[in-house]
Design a protein around this motif. Structure first.
Motif, PDB file in Angstrom:
ATOM      1  N   SER A   1      54.558  13.494  60.314  1.00  0.00           N
ATOM      2  CA  SER A   1      55.248  14.474  59.475  1.00  0.00           C
ATOM      3  C   SER A   1      54.550  15.827  59.449  1.00  0.00           C
ATOM      4  CB  SER A   1      55.352  13.931  58.041  1.00  0.00           C
ATOM      5  OG  SER A   1      54.064  13.638  57.530  1.00  0.00           O
ATOM      6  N   THR A   2      53.261  15.855  59.792  1.00  0.00           N
ATOM      7  CA  THR A   2      52.508  17.103  59.731  1.00  0.00           C
ATOM      8  C   THR A   2      53.095  18.136  60.700  1.00  0.00           C
ATOM      9  OG1 THR A   2      50.480  15.935  59.106  1.00  0.00           O
ATOM     10  CG2 THR A   2      50.228  18.139  60.043  1.00  0.00           C
ATOM     11  N   GLY A   3      53.366  19.319  60.196  1.00  0.00           N
ATOM     12  CA  GLY A   3      53.929  20.387  61.029  1.00  0.00           C
ATOM     13  C   GLY A   3      55.432  20.314  61.183  1.00  0.00           C
ATOM     14  N   HIS A   4      56.081  19.424  60.404  1.00  0.00           N
ATOM     15  CA  HIS A   4      57.525  19.265  60.565  1.00  0.00           C
ATOM     16  C   HIS A   4      58.284  19.553  59.276  1.00  0.00           C
ATOM     17  CE1 HIS A   4      56.146  17.159  64.199  1.00  0.00           C
ATOM     18  NE2 HIS A   4      57.344  17.443  64.688  1.00  0.00           N
ATOM     19  N   ALA A   5      57.815  20.528  58.534  1.00  0.00           N
ATOM     20  CA  ALA A   5      58.535  20.943  57.332  1.00  0.00           C
ATOM     21  C   ALA A   5      59.853  21.602  57.721  1.00  0.00           C
ATOM     22  CB  ALA A   5      57.691  21.917  56.519  1.00  0.00           C
ATOM     23  N   LYS A   6      60.849  21.458  56.880  1.00  0.00           N
ATOM     24  CA  LYS A   6      62.146  22.079  57.160  1.00  0.00           C
ATOM     25  C   LYS A   6      62.015  23.603  57.161  1.00  0.00           C
ATOM     26  CE  LYS A   6      66.943  22.382  55.668  1.00  0.00           C
ATOM     27  NZ  LYS A   6      67.988  21.865  54.758  1.00  0.00           N
ATOM     28  N   VAL A   7      61.235  24.126  56.215  1.00  0.00           N
ATOM     29  CA  VAL A   7      60.995  25.564  56.136  1.00  0.00           C
ATOM     30  C   VAL A   7      59.513  25.803  56.384  1.00  0.00           C
ATOM     31  CG1 VAL A   7      61.070  27.614  54.659  1.00  0.00           C
ATOM     32  CG2 VAL A   7      62.906  25.913  54.527  1.00  0.00           C
ATOM     33  N   ARG A   8      59.203  26.374  57.519  1.00  0.00           N
ATOM     34  CA  ARG A   8      57.804  26.552  57.915  1.00  0.00           C
ATOM     35  C   ARG A   8      57.025  27.382  56.902  1.00  0.00           C
ATOM     36  NH1 ARG A   8      56.657  27.793  64.115  1.00  0.00           N
ATOM     37  NH2 ARG A   8      57.730  25.785  64.138  1.00  0.00           N
TER      38      ARG A   8
ATOM     39  N   GLY B   1      54.901  19.773  45.372  1.00  0.00           N
ATOM     40  CA  GLY B   1      54.163  20.289  46.521  1.00  0.00           C
ATOM     41  C   GLY B   1      53.576  19.209  47.401  1.00  0.00           C
ATOM     42  N   SER B   2      53.677  17.966  46.985  1.00  0.00           N
ATOM     43  CA  SER B   2      53.297  16.770  47.741  1.00  0.00           C
ATOM     44  C   SER B   2      51.798  16.624  47.965  1.00  0.00           C
ATOM     45  CB  SER B   2      54.010  16.700  49.086  1.00  0.00           C
ATOM     46  OG  SER B   2      53.731  15.477  49.753  1.00  0.00           O
ATOM     47  N   GLN B   3      51.366  15.376  47.936  1.00  0.00           N
ATOM     48  CA  GLN B   3      49.966  15.026  48.160  1.00  0.00           C
ATOM     49  C   GLN B   3      49.713  14.468  49.553  1.00  0.00           C
ATOM     50  OE1 GLN B   3      52.222  13.321  46.612  1.00  0.00           O
ATOM     51  NE2 GLN B   3      51.841  11.127  46.593  1.00  0.00           N
ATOM     52  N   ASN B   4      50.776  14.380  50.394  1.00  0.00           N
ATOM     53  CA  ASN B   4      50.567  13.812  51.728  1.00  0.00           C
ATOM     54  C   ASN B   4      51.497  14.349  52.820  1.00  0.00           C
ATOM     55  OD1 ASN B   4      52.998  12.373  51.210  1.00  0.00           O
ATOM     56  ND2 ASN B   4      51.842  10.663  50.330  1.00  0.00           N
ATOM     57  N   GLY B   5      52.563  15.023  52.457  1.00  0.00           N
ATOM     58  CA  GLY B   5      53.475  15.549  53.474  1.00  0.00           C
ATOM     59  C   GLY B   5      54.442  14.535  54.028  1.00  0.00           C
ATOM     60  N   TYR B   6      54.373  13.300  53.534  1.00  0.00           N
ATOM     61  CA  TYR B   6      55.330  12.278  53.958  1.00  0.00           C
ATOM     62  C   TYR B   6      56.616  12.408  53.134  1.00  0.00           C
ATOM     63  CZ  TYR B   6      51.343   9.771  56.079  1.00  0.00           C
ATOM     64  OH  TYR B   6      50.258   9.417  56.823  1.00  0.00           O
ATOM     65  N   ASP B   7      57.688  11.771  53.620  1.00  0.00           N
ATOM     66  CA  ASP B   7      58.891  11.737  52.802  1.00  0.00           C
ATOM     67  C   ASP B   7      58.648  10.962  51.516  1.00  0.00           C
ATOM     68  OD1 ASP B   7      58.727   9.245  54.026  1.00  0.00           O
ATOM     69  OD2 ASP B   7      60.859   9.123  54.506  1.00  0.00           O
ATOM     70  N   ASN B   8      57.713   9.999  51.541  1.00  0.00           N
ATOM     71  CA  ASN B   8      57.436   9.254  50.313  1.00  0.00           C
ATOM     72  C   ASN B   8      56.688  10.098  49.286  1.00  0.00           C
ATOM     73  OD1 ASN B   8      54.496   8.918  50.570  1.00  0.00           O
ATOM     74  ND2 ASN B   8      54.914   7.388  52.140  1.00  0.00           N
ATOM     75  N   GLY B   9      56.206  11.269  49.694  1.00  0.00           N
ATOM     76  CA  GLY B   9      55.625  12.225  48.764  1.00  0.00           C
ATOM     77  C   GLY B   9      56.646  13.221  48.261  1.00  0.00           C
ATOM     78  N   GLY B  10      57.905  13.025  48.637  1.00  0.00           N
ATOM     79  CA  GLY B  10      59.003  13.845  48.137  1.00  0.00           C
ATOM     80  C   GLY B  10      59.555  14.814  49.147  1.00  0.00           C
ATOM     81  N   ILE B  11      58.652  15.515  49.864  1.00  0.00           N
ATOM     82  CA  ILE B  11      59.103  16.563  50.785  1.00  0.00           C
ATOM     83  C   ILE B  11      58.284  16.483  52.072  1.00  0.00           C
ATOM     84  CG2 ILE B  11      57.581  18.264  49.655  1.00  0.00           C
ATOM     85  CD1 ILE B  11      59.759  20.377  50.388  1.00  0.00           C
ATOM     86  N   THR B  12      58.961  16.404  53.191  1.00  0.00           N
ATOM     87  CA  THR B  12      58.315  16.200  54.485  1.00  0.00           C
ATOM     88  C   THR B  12      57.624  17.469  54.986  1.00  0.00           C
ATOM     89  OG1 THR B  12      60.028  14.580  55.036  1.00  0.00           O
ATOM     90  CG2 THR B  12      58.710  15.445  56.862  1.00  0.00           C
ATOM     91  N   GLY B  13      56.394  17.297  55.472  1.00  0.00           N
ATOM     92  CA  GLY B  13      55.696  18.391  56.133  1.00  0.00           C
ATOM     93  C   GLY B  13      55.007  19.380  55.221  1.00  0.00           C
ATOM     94  N   VAL B  14      55.141  19.206  53.907  1.00  0.00           N
ATOM     95  CA  VAL B  14      54.491  20.087  52.940  1.00  0.00           C
ATOM     96  C   VAL B  14      53.427  19.281  52.206  1.00  0.00           C
ATOM     97  CG1 VAL B  14      54.798  21.506  50.866  1.00  0.00           C
ATOM     98  CG2 VAL B  14      56.574  21.468  52.648  1.00  0.00           C
ATOM     99  N   CYS B  15      52.205  19.824  52.131  1.00  0.00           N
ATOM    100  CA  CYS B  15      51.121  19.094  51.460  1.00  0.00           C
ATOM    101  C   CYS B  15      50.129  20.103  50.888  1.00  0.00           C
ATOM    102  CB  CYS B  15      50.424  18.154  52.441  1.00  0.00           C
ATOM    103  SG  CYS B  15      49.184  17.102  51.665  1.00  0.00           S
ATOM    104  N   LYS B  16      50.478  20.676  49.737  1.00  0.00           N
ATOM    105  CA  LYS B  16      49.585  21.681  49.164  1.00  0.00           C
ATOM    106  C   LYS B  16      49.486  21.591  47.640  1.00  0.00           C
ATOM    107  CE  LYS B  16      53.176  25.292  49.597  1.00  0.00           C
ATOM    108  NZ  LYS B  16      53.461  26.612  50.205  1.00  0.00           N
TER     109      LYS B  16
END
Length: 381
Positions: A185-192, A122-137
């Protein structure tokens, strides 16, 4: 070079080896067309994914690289690992055998290892280095938080008696409110829909996490092993908290990038770099009155060097930036360059993109003489 008790850390990150970031080697993502590692794993056929990851992990970092790092006078490698390192998360091939190899190589080369949990579900930052872009929950899911803590415990149990173990970093770059609001990266998740509920990692949560992680790790690790905590992009907010909590042999990690500062200024200039680095130095001094501080990520990359017309001018800028930064980081417990390499020996890709990324790549810094090295006869902080 071994790392003594009172010796400064002079290290390098092994980025993009076990945790992938597309910008560091885009050709890895050519088969899937995705922008981050989690979506790569989700969309690739499993056998093709496993073959791709195996080829990359086998070749991107080898014992030869550990030998090169040690021969240059470095004493530590920081190894980012994913939450699925043990291979027990469906759809995500593990990589624990490569961590095992790293410890064997480090032992033979006299290097120390800092293990860094770089991603969480679920990522701790929403960066690609957190695994998945735009998701941080991640921090809003108690089950996911507990899972990450158990991964730390399992890593500690596996490597506690390894002579090469310097320490463990609880979590890379849990994001603050300000950084989350300004991150590209914030707001740019592949699946909103998947990103719903995303947000920054609150300080109260982070302190509770660090308290729990310290208790669990200290119960397993040897007393001399260091437990490292990222500042959460809030270096000035910790004060004497670690001491008041009774924590021993801990360190605060801060990441300082000139290239990140440049996104907020229209024209790069050396005087701006001096101000930025001086501010970082002052903040480190202030925080270090209470807890040892390391600069766990930094690099020479800057726009001013990229604008220079010839190699000599570019080298002059990089050398001056290196002098400024190393002098500043010298007030800390040490520094760890990001990253050892980019592109991973892909000559064609390097020719196309290397000039735009060169300051990130320590091997290119070495080859071009852009930074003084320990033992090369030049001043070294």
């Amino acid at each position: 070079m071994t790392l003594g008790v009172d010796e400064k850390i002079n290290g390098v990150n092994l980025g993009n080896w076990l945790v992938l970031e597309k910008w560091m080697k885009p050709s890895l993502f050519a088969q899937c067309g995705e922008d981050d590692e989690i979506w790569m794993h989700r969309t690739m056929e499993p056998s093709r994914l496993e073959a791709l990851l195996r080829r990359h992990r086998e070749s991107y970092v080898t014992e030869r690289d550990f030998i090169a790092i040690a021969s240059r006078g470095y004493n530590l490698v920081r190894i980012p690992v994913p939450y699925f390192v043990f291979g027990d998360v469906e759809g995500h091939p593990g990589c624990i055998e490569y961590v095992d190899r790293a410890f064997a190589w480090a032992g033979r080369c006299g290097l120390r290892v800092l293990l860094d949990l770089h991603t969480v579900p679920g990522s701790q930052n929403g960066y690609d280095n957190g695994g998945i872009t735009g998701v941080c929950k991640w921090c809003r899911d108690p089950q996911a938080v507990e899972y990450a803590l158990t991964v730390l415990e399992r890593l500690a149990e596996r490597y506690r008696d390894e002579p090469a173990l310097y320490g463990m970093e609880v979590l890379n770059e849990p994001i603050s409110w300000l950084v989350y609001r300004t991150a590209p990266s914030t707001g740019h998740a592949k699946v909103r829909e998947e990103a719903k509920g995303s947000g920054h990692v609150p300080m109260r949560f982070l302190k509770n996490l660090y308290r729990d992680a310290y208790r669990r790790l200290r119960a397993i690790l040897r007393p001399e092993s260091v437990i490292v905590f990222h500042d959460g992009f809030r270096l000035g907010s910790w004060g004497s908290w670690f001491g008041k909590e009774g924590m021993t042999n801990v360190m605060l990690d801060t990441h300082i990038y000139i290239i990140a500062m440049e996104t907020f200024v229209p024209v790069p200039s050396m005087w701006l770099y001096r101000l930025f680095v001086a501010y970082g130095k002052a903040m480190i001094r202030r925080a270090a009155r209470h807890v040892p501080v390391m600069v766990g990520e930094w690099c020479l990359m800057n726009a001013l060097a990229q604008r220079q017309r010839n190699a000599a001018e570019r080298k002059a800028v990089y050398r001056e930036v290196a002098r400024l930064e190393l002098d500043a980081w010298n007030v800390s417990a040490g520094q760890i360059y990001w990253s050892y390499q980019l592109l991973g020996g892909d000559a064609a890709e390097g020719e196309r993109r290397g000039g735009n990324l060169d300051g990130w790549d320590l091997t290119r810094v070495w080859r071009n003489g852009w930074m003084a090295q320990p033992g090369d006869g030049e001043a070294w902080p």
